[in-house]
Motif scaffolding. Structure first.
Motif, PDB file in Angstrom:
ATOM      1  N   SER A 120       0.854  -1.184   0.000  1.00 47.65           N
ATOM      2  CA  SER A 120       0.000   0.000   0.000  1.00 47.65           C
ATOM      3  C   SER A 120       0.887   1.229   0.000  1.00 47.65           C
ATOM      4  CB  SER A 120      -0.897   0.008   1.237  1.00 47.65           C
ATOM      5  OG  SER A 120      -1.443   1.297   1.437  1.00 47.65           O
ATOM      6  N   LYS A 121       0.752   2.068  -1.009  1.00 44.78           N
ATOM      7  CA  LYS A 121       1.532   3.298  -1.071  1.00 44.78           C
ATOM      8  C   LYS A 121       1.194   4.205   0.102  1.00 44.78           C
ATOM      9  CE  LYS A 121       4.233   4.656  -3.520  1.00 44.78           C
ATOM     10  NZ  LYS A 121       5.707   4.790  -3.386  1.00 44.78           N
ATOM     11  N   ALA A 122      -0.077   4.318   0.451  1.00 43.51           N
ATOM     12  CA  ALA A 122      -0.481   5.159   1.575  1.00 43.51           C
ATOM     13  C   ALA A 122       0.167   4.675   2.870  1.00 43.51           C
ATOM     14  CB  ALA A 122      -1.999   5.189   1.704  1.00 43.51           C
ATOM     15  N   ALA A 123       0.169   3.365   3.087  1.00 41.38           N
ATOM     16  CA  ALA A 123       0.781   2.810   4.295  1.00 41.38           C
ATOM     17  C   ALA A 123       2.295   3.024   4.279  1.00 41.38           C
ATOM     18  CB  ALA A 123       0.454   1.330   4.422  1.00 41.38           C
ATOM     19  N   GLN A 124       2.905   2.884   3.111  1.00 47.47           N
ATOM     20  CA  GLN A 124       4.339   3.110   3.004  1.00 47.47           C
ATOM     21  C   GLN A 124       4.692   4.524   3.450  1.00 47.47           C
ATOM     22  OE1 GLN A 124       5.996   3.878  -0.873  1.00 47.47           O
ATOM     23  NE2 GLN A 124       7.895   2.797  -0.378  1.00 47.47           N
ATOM     24  N   LEU A 125       3.974   5.492   2.970  1.00 44.49           N
ATOM     25  CA  LEU A 125       4.280   6.883   3.303  1.00 44.49           C
ATOM     26  C   LEU A 125       3.959   7.214   4.752  1.00 44.49           C
ATOM     27  CD1 LEU A 125       3.090   8.545   0.018  1.00 44.49           C
ATOM     28  CD2 LEU A 125       5.426   8.056   0.740  1.00 44.49           C
ATOM     29  N   GLU A 126       2.926   6.581   5.268  1.00 37.68           N
ATOM     30  CA  GLU A 126       2.526   6.845   6.655  1.00 37.68           C
ATOM     31  C   GLU A 126       3.490   6.205   7.656  1.00 37.68           C
ATOM     32  OE1 GLU A 126      -1.060   5.169   9.303  1.00 37.68           O
ATOM     33  OE2 GLU A 126      -1.698   6.351   7.557  1.00 37.68           O
ATOM     34  N   ARG A 127       3.900   4.971   7.384  1.00 38.17           N
ATOM     35  CA  ARG A 127       4.682   4.212   8.366  1.00 38.17           C
ATOM     36  C   ARG A 127       6.184   4.342   8.206  1.00 38.17           C
ATOM     37  NH1 ARG A 127       1.098  -0.707   7.072  1.00 38.17           N
ATOM     38  NH2 ARG A 127      -0.835  -0.048   8.021  1.00 38.17           N
ATOM     39  N   ASP A 128       6.664   4.174   6.979  1.00 38.54           N
ATOM     40  CA  ASP A 128       8.110   4.149   6.773  1.00 38.54           C
ATOM     41  C   ASP A 128       8.421   4.471   5.322  1.00 38.54           C
ATOM     42  OD1 ASP A 128      10.826   3.794   7.050  1.00 38.54           O
ATOM     43  OD2 ASP A 128      10.726   1.613   6.925  1.00 38.54           O
ATOM     44  N   PRO A 129       8.480   5.756   4.978  1.00 42.15           N
ATOM     45  CA  PRO A 129       8.654   6.112   3.579  1.00 42.15           C
ATOM     46  C   PRO A 129      10.032   5.792   3.008  1.00 42.15           C
ATOM     47  CG  PRO A 129       8.678   8.074   4.941  1.00 42.15           C
ATOM     48  CD  PRO A 129       8.327   6.915   5.832  1.00 42.15           C
TER      49      PRO A 129
END
Length: 149
Positions: A120-129
């Motif tokens: 998930s791109k959104a999760a990537q940016l939120e958690r650990d970009p």
């Protein structure tokens, strides 16, 4: 498929997560076209033909900037999406794939422990970009109907 048809196809598939880019400003944000016949530099004519069967539009939301990449076959297209400049790159907002002018949705899966997880791109940016590894990353093509509203 020409550039204006590609822009229309992007708008029609309405890829908007996690940003509100729906393809309608592709021509304004386009910075590069690289197809198997060579590299095109701006300004771009909307009627320019994109002769490759396999095309990816990659977008960097923070710039904003879009690029069009053409490939000789599906294997090259998949390698781009899965590669360092592809969807898991923290600066790449999204990649949209087209084959023979038709939108081809996909998902990326990786192994987290013992189970498959959808990237998930959104999760990537939120958690650990930055710096996250995605073990055994693979691409799975999806039916087009799943992404239509």
């Amino acid at each position: 498929m020409n550039l204006i048809q590609l822009a229309d196809a992007l708008t029609a598939c309405a890829v908007a997560d996690p940003w509100a880019f729906d393809g309608s400003d592709l021509l304004e944000t386009l910075s590069r076209i690289e197809v198997t016949a060579g590299v095109h530099q701006p300004p771009f004519c909307p009627e320019i033909e994109l002769g490759d069967r396999f095309i990816v539009v990659a977008h960097a939301g923070h710039v904003p900037e879009s690029s069009v990449w053409g490939f000789a076959d599906r294997t090259e297209l998949e390698a781009f999406i899965l590669g360092p400049a592809g969807l898991t790159n923290p600066f790449t907002t999204f990649c949209v794939a087209f084959v023979d002018g038709s939108y081809c949705p996909f998902q990326l899966l990786y192994v987290d422990g013992v189970r498959d997880v959808e990237f998930s791109k959104a999760a990537q940016l939120e958690r650990d970009p930055f710096g996250r590894e995605y073990p055994k990353l693979r691409l799975e093509w999806l039916p087009t109907a799943r992404h239509r509203s």
